[in-house]
Design an enzyme around this catalytic site. Structure first.
Site, PDB file in Angstrom:
ATOM      1  N   ASP A 160       0.933  -1.467   0.484  1.00 55.82           N
ATOM      2  CA  ASP A 160      -0.001   0.183  -0.131  1.00 55.82           C
ATOM      3  C   ASP A 160       0.913   1.230  -0.020  1.00 55.82           C
ATOM      4  OD1 ASP A 160      -2.649  -1.692  -0.105  1.00 55.82           O
ATOM      5  OD2 ASP A 160      -1.259  -1.759   2.806  1.00 55.82           O
ATOM      6  N   HIS A 188      -4.726  -3.593   6.749  1.00 58.32           N
ATOM      7  CA  HIS A 188      -4.228  -3.643   5.338  1.00 58.32           C
ATOM      8  C   HIS A 188      -5.887  -3.872   4.906  1.00 58.32           C
ATOM      9  CE1 HIS A 188      -3.441  -5.143   0.845  1.00 58.32           C
ATOM     10  NE2 HIS A 188      -3.534  -6.545   1.572  1.00 58.32           N
TER      11      HIS A 188
END
Ligand SMILES: NC(=O)c1ccc[n+]([C@@H]2O[C@H](COP(=O)([O-])OP(=O)(O)OC[C@H]3O[C@@H](n4cnc5c(N)ncnc54)[C@H](O)[C@@H]3O)[C@@H](O)[C@H]2O)c1
Ligand SMILES: O=C(O)C[C@H](O)C(=O)O
Length: 331
Positions: A160, A188
């Site tokens: 990410d 996440h």
């Protein structure tokens, strides 16, 4: 003097991420060009033949740093004496699912494998959980591996982080290597908070804030955030498979920085055990900005958090509290 080989476990090694990850490790992308490695590859019996094929290809590639390959469906044999464990084994979500929808299938795997690592891994093993729901799987692993210090257990949010760097670089028209210090806070999942408030771009006149260079707060507080939050789903929609090469590459970045250290003046995002920093409840695996030195991560302290960010840090923490409760119901 030549270094002793490091034993690296990759679970789910016959899967898509495994197939992209093992050659990177064997080539030295993870631990450097002078660090020999022995790969321990684990998968489940239905994937045994395919796993053996991966082993054959690793031998055929004649990687100079690769000093051995153990390919097995036996958890104990796989965990024996490993110095680093990259936990990819599990089931990926399909289009239309959230990552926590694979919780019931995956958390029990992490409970079982926690015990094997606890008993058989090398002292000071460093563990990275990649399989989803990554933060909660890592928390379960931590809770069922009582002898492994919590500082040795982490989950992957570097993908990410790298996605956020990529989006900023594209928008600003600069090289991705000139962007640093974005932050992924929290889970996440689609509640993660990609934060550019402290991120900078290196220019010919020195480092400048990303907000000053991009000069588009509506985009930075809107589409930028949702693009990073939803990137995993966008890849699944496009490929009909979840991200693999970017996940494997980011797993290498995560371990490399953890073991070899972060560059001066740079932090990266890692899912780590929360100690209450930044007002996040303790006892969660939460993604924070961290610096690494001497093989240890430290949460970077003292960043200012505005009201907009505060709400987002709290929302993703609340989801992790819920996931923790859900995980215990599944076990
Ligand atoms: N954290 C992240 O950034 C990130 C990024 C991409 C994917 N993921 C997750 O990583 C996981 C793996 O993704 P993939 O695309 O490689 O999936 P995949 O289905 O291609 O491979 C997973 C492998 O795990 C194996 N496996 C299943 N149960 C196991 C067990 N008990 N022990 C060992 N191996 C086992 C399967 O047989 C398979 O070979 C998924 O949960 C996915 O959602 C996380
Ligand atoms: O989104 C997914 O399910 C896979 C992975 O977690 C990703 O972020 O690409």
């Amino acid at each position: 003097m030549a270094k002793d080989p490091v034993r690296i476990l990759v679970t789910g090694a016959a899967g898509q991420i495994g197939y992209a990850l093992v050659p990177l490790i064997a080539r030295g992308t993870m631990l450097g060009p002078d660090q020999p490695v022995i790969l321990h590859l684990l998968d489940i019996p239905p994937a045994a033949e395919s796993l053996n094929g991966v082993k054959m290809e690793l031998i055929d590639a004649a990687f100079p740093l690769l000093r051995g390959v153990v390919a097995t469906t036996n958890v104990v044999g796989a965990c024996k004496d490993v110095n680093i464990a990259i936990m990819v084994g599990g089931f990926p979500r399909k289009e239309g699912m959230e990552r926590k929808d694979v919780m019931s299938k995956n958390v029990s795997i992490y409970k079982e494998q926690a015990s094997a690592l606890d008993q058989y891994a090398a002292e000071n093993v460093k563990i990275l959980v990649v399989a989803n729901p990554a933060n909660t799987n890592a928390l379960i692993l931590k809770e069922f591996a009582p002898s492994i210090p919590e500082k040795n257990i982490s989950c992957l949010t570097r993908l990410d982080h790298n996605r956020a760097l990529g989006q900023v670089a594209e928008r600003a028209g600069v090289s991705v290597s000139d962007v640093k210090n974005v932050i992924i806070w929290g889970n996440h999942s689609s509640t993660q908070y990609p934060d550019v408030n402290h991120a900078v771009i290196t220019t010919q006149e020195g480092e400048k804030p990303v907000r000053a260079i991009i000069a588009d707060n509506a985009w930075l507080d809107g589409d930028f955030i949702t693009t990073v939050q939803q990137r995993g789903a966008a890849i699944i929609k496009a490929r009909k498979l979840s991200s693999a090469l970017s996940a494997a590459s980011s797993a290498c970045d995560h371990i490399r920085d953890w073991v070899l250290g972060t560059p001066k003046g740079t932090w990266v995002s890692m899912g780590v055990y929360s100690d209450g920093s930044y007002g996040v409840p303790s006892g969660l695996i939460y993604s924070y900005p961290v610096t690494c030195a001497g093989g240890e991560w430290t949460i970077f302290q003292g960043l200012s958090i505005d009201e907009f960010s505060r709400a987002k840090l709290d929302a993703t923490a609340a989801e992790l509290v819920e996931e923790k409760a859900m995980a215990y119901l599944c076990l």
